[in-house]
Design an enzyme around this catalytic site. Structure first.
Site, short mmCIF file in Angstrom:
data_model
loop_
_atom_site.label_atom_id
_atom_site.label_comp_id
_atom_site.label_asym_id
_atom_site.label_seq_id
_atom_site.Cartn_x
_atom_site.Cartn_y
_atom_site.Cartn_z
N GLY A 66 0.81 -1.21 0.00
CA GLY A 66 0.00 0.00 0.00
C GLY A 66 0.84 1.27 0.00
O GLY A 66 0.35 2.35 0.29
N PRO A 91 5.91 15.93 1.35
CA PRO A 91 5.13 14.69 1.56
C PRO A 91 5.83 13.70 2.49
O PRO A 91 5.22 13.20 3.43
CB PRO A 91 5.00 14.11 0.15
N ASN A 92 7.12 13.45 2.24
CA ASN A 92 7.82 12.44 3.03
C ASN A 92 8.27 12.98 4.39
O ASN A 92 8.07 12.34 5.42
CB ASN A 92 9.06 11.91 2.29
N SER A 144 4.94 3.54 5.10
CA SER A 144 3.78 2.83 4.54
C SER A 144 3.57 1.53 5.29
O SER A 144 2.46 1.07 5.47
CB SER A 144 4.03 2.46 3.07
N HIS A 164 -31.96 -35.34 6.14
CA HIS A 164 -31.49 -35.99 4.90
C HIS A 164 -32.48 -35.77 3.76
O HIS A 164 -32.61 -36.62 2.87
CB HIS A 164 -31.30 -37.51 5.09
N SER A 192 -39.93 -12.16 -15.75
CA SER A 192 -39.88 -11.68 -17.13
C SER A 192 -40.76 -12.49 -18.08
O SER A 192 -41.31 -11.95 -19.02
CB SER A 192 -38.44 -11.66 -17.64
N SER A 193 -40.93 -13.80 -17.83
CA SER A 193 -41.63 -14.62 -18.82
C SER A 193 -43.14 -14.66 -18.65
O SER A 193 -43.88 -14.60 -19.61
CB SER A 193 -41.11 -16.06 -18.78
#
Lengths: 318, 135
Positions: A103, A129-130, A139, A186, A316-317
């Site tokens: 990640g 950022p770092n 990370s 069963h 549907s039918s």
């Protein structure tokens, strides 16, 4: 024309062309191009990351490892991002699940977006950022921390769904407590029981599943944050991690803890896999219950026909 | 279908959880994505099942009664009275000759009509008074 749509930025590998208005930086852009397939990183993870980065910035200021003005600028940027709708937030976080398996690129995506936005809000602070947003973190410890946070949030949403189904089943159990019917084992006819008794078995299964989930949940509170790169905590200021845990506990209303083995936290995800085992158990029980209802409601003329189920959609039918 | 997905995710998560080398697991992102999907679809389908299916569910008591009246397995209640073997013969006879259990039982000469009606109490067979509902 095309030239105007990009800006050039550099990272330790070299120059990268980035869409001009994008808040992300070179590492995000590289990942976006290198890993273009599959689903996008869930926004829940991005939001957990933002809360984590905010708690980290505050904590670094408190322990004297970050100047207050930088920390506040980071927090301000994060608050703005957290206030965005999912649709708007997604514009800044374009990476996919299938990226580096640690990640790393999502962690950097968050670091880059937060740093760029903080610099826009406070030009001249030169927030990096770092060095700033990712200060005292890796990370390798932030991503597993975000994983556990979103896992807890997900469990928070699942628990009431199970409780709600239990409540609905109790209504039927009580109503049909003395409605006698044929039992079956069963798939063969067996001795009688009541429909209420049959439903009470479903309720008990779900109560057990809920209890398994609740028993396992505290394991997810153990956060990896503070382990940094390999679990030793190199570069994390003393006290920073405990402060982060306290802040996250307030945000999420859970007792997150950091006095846990970090080598385990980075390299194993036992808490997630065992919790998913409980999800699987719940899924198995739900399948059994749903199949019973489905078969008992089969018909109306050529099936078991013991149950009548609500008509929710036409077919549907016919 | 939701269950199929959860069981598939379980395979993904178990495989991912085993993929640690030395100081780190490197199947993190797929693991948490699968986990979140499972939690999300379980919560969603369970809620839908509760509201759209269980809430409106009713029983067809007539059908339950008919199946019970036609059942041969209620013969089990006769077993402690006349023995397992005799009870089984009655059920087999009814099945072979296409009669009700009662007809076969009376024909066997092992039970009177009065005894049959007393012992063939379906509700008593459920032990409902010794069973507790879930609270």
């Amino acid at each position: 024309m095309a030239e105007q749509e990009y800006r050039i930025e550099s990272d330790t590998i070299g120059e990268v062309k980035i869409p001009k208005e994008a808040l992300w930086g070179p590492q995000t852009e590289r990942s976006r191009n290198n890993f273009p397939s599959g689903e996008l990183m869930p926004l829940a993870i991005i939001r957990a990351f933002l809360h984590l980065k905010k708690a980290a910035a505050e904590s670094n200021v408190e322990v004297g490892d970050e100047p207050a003005e930088k920390g506040q600028a980071i927090e301000e940027a994060i608050d703005q991002l957290l206030a965005l709708s999912d649709e708007d937030l997604r514009k800044d976080f374009p990476l996919h699940v299938l990226q580096t398996g640690s990640g790393t690129q999502t962690n950097m995506n968050v670091n880059e977006v937060v740093a760029n936005l903080a610099n826009k809000l406070h030009p001249g602070l030169n927030i990096l950022p770092n060095d700033d947003v990712n200060r005292g973190q890796s990370s390798n410890d932030t991503y597993p921390t975000a994983m556990n946070i979103v896992a807890v949030e997900a469990v928070d949403k699942l628990e009431p769904a199970i409780e709600h189904l239990i409540d609905e089943l109790k209504v039927k159990q009580d109503k049909y407590w003395k409605t006698v019917k044929v039992g079956r084992t069963h798939l063969q006819d067996a001795t009688p029981l009541t429909f209420g008794q049959e439903v009470s078995g479903y309720i008990s299964a779900l109560k057990h599943d809920l209890a398994y989930i609740q028993e396992l949940k505290p394991s997810l509170y153990e956060l990896a944050i503070g382990g940094t790169a390999v679990g030793t905590g190199l570069n994390a200021a003393p006290g920073m991690t405990e402060a982060i845990a306290g802040k996250l506990s307030e945000v999420y209303g859970h007792e997150f803890k950091v006095d846990t083995n970090k080598f385990w936290g980075l390299a194993h995800h036992s808490a997630l896999s065992v919790m998913h085992g409980a999800f699987k158990t719940l899924a198995n029980d739900m399948f059994k219950i749903a199949q019973d209802i489905r078969f008992l409601a089969s018909g109306p003329r050529a099936g078991y026909g013991e149950l009548n189920i609500p008509a929710n959609e036409p077919g549907s039918s016919i | 279908m939701a269950v199929a997905r959860v069981l598939g995710n379980d395979v993904t998560i178990n495989f991912a959880a085993s993929q640690g080398n030395f100081e780190m697991n490197v199947f993190k992102t797929v693991m948490i994505a699968a986990f979140l999907e499972s939690a999300d679809i379980l919560a969603g389908t369970i809620t839908g099942f509760a509201d759209k299916m269980i809430h409106g569910l009713t029983v067809n008591e007539q059908r339950m009664d008919d199946l019970l009246e036609n059942s041969l397995m209620t013969v089990t209640a006769l077993s402690p009275k006349i023995g397992y073997h005799e009870a089984a013969v009655i059920a087999q006879t009814a099945q072979r000759e296409g009669t009700t259990l009662k007809e076969a039982a009376l024909k066997s000469g092992k039970v009177t009509e009065e005894q049959y009606d007393e012992w063939m109490d379906y509700m008593a067979m459920t032990n409902i008074d010794r069973t507790k509902p879930e609270e």
